[in-house]
Design a protein around this motif. Sequence first.
Motif, mmCIF file in Angstrom:
data_model
loop_
_atom_site.group_PDB
_atom_site.id
_atom_site.type_symbol
_atom_site.label_atom_id
_atom_site.label_comp_id
_atom_site.label_asym_id
_atom_site.label_seq_id
_atom_site.Cartn_x
_atom_site.Cartn_y
_atom_site.Cartn_z
ATOM 1 N N TYR A 1 0.841 -1.201 0.000
ATOM 2 C CA TYR A 1 0.000 0.000 0.000
ATOM 3 C C TYR A 1 0.872 1.246 0.000
ATOM 4 O O TYR A 1 1.997 1.250 0.515
ATOM 5 C CB TYR A 1 -0.923 0.016 1.227
ATOM 6 C CG TYR A 1 -2.224 -0.730 1.012
ATOM 7 C CD1 TYR A 1 -3.399 -0.047 0.717
ATOM 8 C CD2 TYR A 1 -2.265 -2.108 1.069
ATOM 9 C CE1 TYR A 1 -4.596 -0.740 0.497
ATOM 10 C CE2 TYR A 1 -3.448 -2.806 0.845
ATOM 11 C CZ TYR A 1 -4.607 -2.107 0.564
ATOM 12 O OH TYR A 1 -5.777 -2.793 0.338
ATOM 13 N N GLY A 2 0.318 2.314 -0.581
ATOM 14 C CA GLY A 2 0.986 3.598 -0.598
ATOM 15 C C GLY A 2 0.285 4.598 0.295
ATOM 16 O O GLY A 2 -0.797 4.344 0.825
ATOM 17 N N CYS A 3 0.906 5.771 0.446
ATOM 18 C CA CYS A 3 0.411 6.777 1.387
ATOM 19 C C CYS A 3 0.198 8.128 0.725
ATOM 20 O O CYS A 3 0.896 8.492 -0.220
ATOM 21 C CB CYS A 3 1.420 6.982 2.523
ATOM 22 S SG CYS A 3 1.641 5.558 3.567
ATOM 23 N N LYS A 4 -0.737 8.848 1.268
ATOM 24 C CA LYS A 4 -0.885 10.272 1.000
ATOM 25 C C LYS A 4 -0.152 10.995 2.129
ATOM 26 O O LYS A 4 -0.352 10.689 3.307
ATOM 27 C CB LYS A 4 -2.358 10.663 0.984
ATOM 28 C CG LYS A 4 -2.621 12.128 0.682
ATOM 29 C CD LYS A 4 -4.117 12.423 0.649
ATOM 30 C CE LYS A 4 -4.395 13.875 0.334
ATOM 31 N NZ LYS A 4 -5.858 14.156 0.304
ATOM 32 N N ILE A 5 0.705 11.937 1.765
ATOM 33 C CA ILE A 5 1.565 12.575 2.765
ATOM 34 C C ILE A 5 1.480 14.088 2.647
ATOM 35 O O ILE A 5 1.518 14.645 1.555
ATOM 36 C CB ILE A 5 3.039 12.135 2.596
ATOM 37 C CG1 ILE A 5 3.159 10.607 2.703
ATOM 38 C CG2 ILE A 5 3.940 12.808 3.628
ATOM 39 C CD1 ILE A 5 4.557 10.079 2.438
ATOM 40 N N SER A 6 1.374 14.750 3.785
ATOM 41 C CA SER A 6 1.459 16.210 3.860
ATOM 42 C C SER A 6 2.091 16.562 5.195
ATOM 43 O O SER A 6 2.338 15.689 6.027
ATOM 44 C CB SER A 6 0.076 16.858 3.732
ATOM 45 O OG SER A 6 -0.692 16.625 4.901
ATOM 46 N N LEU B 1 -0.335 11.750 7.607
ATOM 47 C CA LEU B 1 -0.017 10.617 6.748
ATOM 48 C C LEU B 1 -1.264 9.736 6.682
ATOM 49 O O LEU B 1 -1.952 9.564 7.687
ATOM 50 C CB LEU B 1 1.141 9.801 7.315
ATOM 51 C CG LEU B 1 2.497 10.498 7.492
ATOM 52 C CD1 LEU B 1 3.368 9.703 8.423
ATOM 53 C CD2 LEU B 1 3.173 10.661 6.140
ATOM 54 N N GLN B 2 -1.528 9.154 5.505
ATOM 55 C CA GLN B 2 -2.720 8.323 5.388
ATOM 56 C C GLN B 2 -2.502 7.247 4.335
ATOM 57 O O GLN B 2 -2.115 7.525 3.201
ATOM 58 C CB GLN B 2 -3.922 9.183 4.997
ATOM 59 C CG GLN B 2 -5.243 8.434 4.974
ATOM 60 C CD GLN B 2 -6.407 9.355 4.660
ATOM 61 O OE1 GLN B 2 -6.239 10.426 4.088
ATOM 62 N NE2 GLN B 2 -7.605 8.942 5.034
ATOM 63 N N LEU B 3 -2.721 5.980 4.727
ATOM 64 C CA LEU B 3 -2.692 4.885 3.768
ATOM 65 C C LEU B 3 -3.874 5.056 2.822
ATOM 66 O O LEU B 3 -5.019 5.110 3.272
ATOM 67 C CB LEU B 3 -2.805 3.556 4.530
ATOM 68 C CG LEU B 3 -1.958 2.378 4.039
ATOM 69 C CD1 LEU B 3 -0.486 2.700 4.249
ATOM 70 C CD2 LEU B 3 -2.315 1.106 4.792
ATOM 71 N N ASN B 4 -3.595 5.150 1.510
ATOM 72 C CA ASN B 4 -4.708 5.519 0.621
ATOM 73 C C ASN B 4 -4.793 4.778 -0.696
ATOM 74 O O ASN B 4 -5.745 4.971 -1.446
ATOM 75 C CB ASN B 4 -4.636 7.019 0.313
ATOM 76 C CG ASN B 4 -3.525 7.366 -0.660
ATOM 77 O OD1 ASN B 4 -2.483 6.710 -0.701
ATOM 78 N ND2 ASN B 4 -3.711 8.411 -1.454
ATOM 79 N N GLN B 5 -3.828 3.895 -1.008
ATOM 80 C CA GLN B 5 -3.925 3.213 -2.297
ATOM 81 C C GLN B 5 -3.157 1.900 -2.274
ATOM 82 O O GLN B 5 -2.104 1.780 -1.658
ATOM 83 C CB GLN B 5 -3.388 4.093 -3.433
ATOM 84 C CG GLN B 5 -1.930 4.511 -3.256
ATOM 85 C CD GLN B 5 -1.462 5.384 -4.401
ATOM 86 O OE1 GLN B 5 -1.764 5.118 -5.568
ATOM 87 N NE2 GLN B 5 -0.708 6.420 -4.081
#
Length: 234
Positions: A215-220, A224-228
């Motif tokens: 899984y990949g993450c959305k990062i800012s 951080l959030q596992l999103n795909q």
Amino acid sequence: MLFPTPLIKGKLIKRYKRFLADVELSDGSIVTAHCPNTGAMTGCGDPGFEVWLSPSNNPKRKLAYTWELSKNHQGDWIGVNTHNANKLVAEAFTQSKIKELAEYQGIKPEVKYGEENSRIDFMLTSDNLPDCYVEVKSVTLLRDGIGYFPDAKTQRGSKHLRELIVIAQAGKRAVLLFCSQHTGIKNIRVATDIDPEYSATLQAAMAAGVQIIAYGCKISEEKLQLNQQLSFDL
């Protein structure tokens, strides 16, 4: 996963002695931050990268800052704190965002198991399902648009695979979950050139029935959030 306090932006001067990083803050001051990453961090911590630090008010800490994020010159966000991978996965479990494991209801972190004195990152349980042992690995090495693990030789990683093989052979569910903390990574492969022993052990694990999930993450700078879901290939 929200950061509990606002992160502080700076520019990386250098990383050294594995666990230390000198960072120049916006006011021109230079601080030394803890680097919570034991890997090679290839392409994740080049001098001049924008970085984000989390502050600590604990007077007992030797260093007041922890290096959390980087942004490379291509604009990719990178989570350098490997401990956050487990936090991301735990949050995703509770929100049923990992569809391959969504049927499990119970989650126990850091459970002792195996023949080599190990601790599994998570043991998942549910009625009428075999116990599921999940080992999490953080991926940040990007080469030619592909993410690779490991970024350095890892005897510990090979040990974990051997333990998962025994679990799978006992008829329980064994899962290796790659968590990419790099927004430039869209699929993941094993870095055979870096650690051929790990690559061979991983192939043996897959043959024994160990399941690979990525899984990949959305990062800012806020969260951080596992999103795909990502693909994995040997």
